[in-house]
Design a protein around this motif. Structure first.
Motif, PDB file in Angstrom:
ATOM      1  N   MET A  79       0.820  -1.214   0.000  1.00 31.90           N
ATOM      2  CA  MET A  79       0.000   0.000   0.000  1.00 31.90           C
ATOM      3  C   MET A  79       0.852   1.260   0.000  1.00 31.90           C
ATOM      4  N   GLU A  80       0.246   2.330  -0.514  1.00 33.50           N
ATOM      5  CA  GLU A  80       0.911   3.625  -0.579  1.00 33.50           C
ATOM      6  C   GLU A  80       0.046   4.687   0.088  1.00 33.50           C
ATOM      7  N   LYS A  81       0.550   5.914   0.163  1.00 30.35           N
ATOM      8  CA  LYS A  81      -0.137   6.982   0.882  1.00 30.35           C
ATOM      9  C   LYS A  81      -1.502   7.327   0.292  1.00 30.35           C
ATOM     10  N   GLN A  82      -1.688   7.086  -0.987  1.00 28.57           N
ATOM     11  CA  GLN A  82      -2.968   7.422  -1.612  1.00 28.57           C
ATOM     12  C   GLN A  82      -4.022   6.337  -1.415  1.00 28.57           C
ATOM     13  N   ASP A  83      -3.634   5.224  -0.778  1.00 25.03           N
ATOM     14  CA  ASP A  83      -4.559   4.111  -0.593  1.00 25.03           C
ATOM     15  C   ASP A  83      -5.309   4.215   0.729  1.00 25.03           C
ATOM     16  N   VAL A  84      -6.490   3.600   0.740  1.00 25.95           N
ATOM     17  CA  VAL A  84      -7.314   3.539   1.949  1.00 25.95           C
ATOM     18  C   VAL A  84      -7.583   2.077   2.274  1.00 25.95           C
ATOM     19  N   VAL A  85      -7.426   1.720   3.532  1.00 29.74           N
ATOM     20  CA  VAL A  85      -7.831   0.383   3.978  1.00 29.74           C
ATOM     21  C   VAL A  85      -9.034   0.541   4.900  1.00 29.74           C
TER      22      VAL A  85
END
Length: 289
Positions: A183-189
Motif C-alpha cells: 500500500m501507498e499513501k494514496q490508498d485507503v484500507v
C-alpha cells in the motif's frame, strides 16, 4: 460544559460506556457495571457513594469519568441525568419458548429498531466525514474482514465498486499482510471487525499504516486494539456473547452505517458515482430477464 472528544454530541453515555467496556480496567469495569445496572440511582449518588458501592477509590471513579470524556463526576452525572429524562427507555422482552411466530417477529423487529437507533447515537459525524473525504480521494480502497465480518466487507466492496471506485476485497490473512506491505499513501484500507480485536486484522492494518495508508475501521468497541491505528473510527451497536459471533444484529447495524456512508460518498462525488452506476447497470442488463 466540555463535550466528549471523539464522541458524537448527544451520544448516550451508557452506550459509550458499553462500547468502551472491554478496554477498561477491572476496577473501572466494577464501577461501569453499577452505572449500567442502576443509572437512576447513580445520578443521585455522591462520588463517595459510587466508589463505596463499587468498593473502589474515588480516584478510580474520576478516572473512568475522564475516560468517557468528562471533566469530572458532576459533569458525568448531569449528562446522564439529562439523558435519562429525554431518552425513551424501551425494554424489549426476551423471546420465550411459548411465543408464537407473530410475537417472535415483533420482538426481533423492535430490538433491531432499537439497535439501529443506538447505532445512530454512536455514530460520530466528524469521524464519518473524515472517512468520506478519504475515500473520495483514494487511489485504491482495500476492504479487510475475516469470518463473518468478511461478508460485510464484501458488501462494502461491491457497493463502492458500483460507485466507480478502485476496490479490492481481502479476507485471507496472508494476502492481507502482503497487500498491506504494497500500500501507498494514496490508498485507503477499510477494515470491518465487530470486536476490534481480530489479530489478523490488527496485524495487517499496522503494516498498512507503516506504509502511509489511510485507515478506516468499522467496529462496535470504541477502545479496541484496532482503533489505536485508525484515522477514522465508525461505531455500530452490537450485542454479542462469545457464543453469538456473527449475530444478525451486528450485520444489520454495520450495513446501516455502510448505507449512510455510501450514500454520502455518492452525493459528494456525484458525477463520478452517477456515471459509474449507469455504466455498471448497463454491464449487467443482459443478465436479467
Amino acid at each position: 460544559m466540555s463535550k466528549r472528544e471523539g464522541v458524537k454530541a448527544g451520544s448516550s453515555t451508557l452506550l459509550i460506556l458499553s462500547s468502551m467496556y472491554k478496554s477498561l480496567t477491572k476496577t473501572e469495569q466494577k464501577i461501569a457495571d453499577i452505572i449500567k445496572q442502576e443509572p437512576d440511582t447513580v445520578v443521585y449518588s455522591t462520588l463517595t457513594d459510587l466508589s463505596e458501592k463499587a468498593r473502589t477509590g474515588d480516584t478510580s471513579v474520576l478516572r473512568l469519568c475522564r475516560k468517557l470524556g468528562f471533566s469530572g463526576f458532576q459533569e458525568f452525572k448531569l449528562t446522564l441525568a439529562q439523558e435519562l429524562v429525554t431518552t425513551s427507555r424501551n425494554v424489549h422482552s426476551e423471546i420465550e419458548e411459548g411465543d408464537n411466530l407473530t410475537t417472535i417477529a415483533q420482538k426481533i423487529t423492535l430490538e433491531n429498531k432499537m439497535f439501529l437507533e443506538n447505532t445512530f447515537d454512536l455514530l460520530d459525524m466528524k469521524e464519518l466525514q473524515k472517512a468520506i473525504d478519504a475515500i473520495g480521494k483514494a487511489n485504491k480502497i482495500y476492504f479487510f474482514g475475516v469470518g463473518s465480518s468478511a461478508n460485510t466487507a464484501a458488501d462494502a466492496k461491491h457497493r463502492f465498486m458500483r460507485l466507480g471506485f478502485n476496490t479490492e476485497l481481502v479476507t485471507d490473512s496472508h494476502v492481507m499482510a502482503m497487500s498491506a506491505m504494497l500500500m501507498e499513501k494514496q490508498d485507503v484500507v477499510f477494515a470491518v471487525s465487530t470486536t476490534g480485536s481480530t489479530k489478523d486484522i490488527v496485524d495487517a492494518v499496522r503494516l498498512a499504516k507503516s506504509n502511509g495508508a489511510y485507515f478506516i475501521c468499522l467496529t462496535s468497541h470504541a477502545k479496541s486494539p484496532v482503533t489505536q491505528y485508525a484515522d477514522a473510527v465508525l461505531l455500530s451497536c452490537s450485542k454479542e456473547s462469545p457464543l453469538q459471533g456473527g449475530a444478525f444484529k451486528s450485520k444489520i447495524t454495520q450495513i446501516h452505517v455502510l448505507d449512510i456512508m455510501t450514500t454520502a460518498v455518492a452525493l459528494q462525488n456525484k458525477e463520478k458515482a452517477y456515471r459509474a452506476i449507469e455504466r455498471t447497470s448497463k454491464g449487467i442488463i443482459d443478465k436479467l430477464y
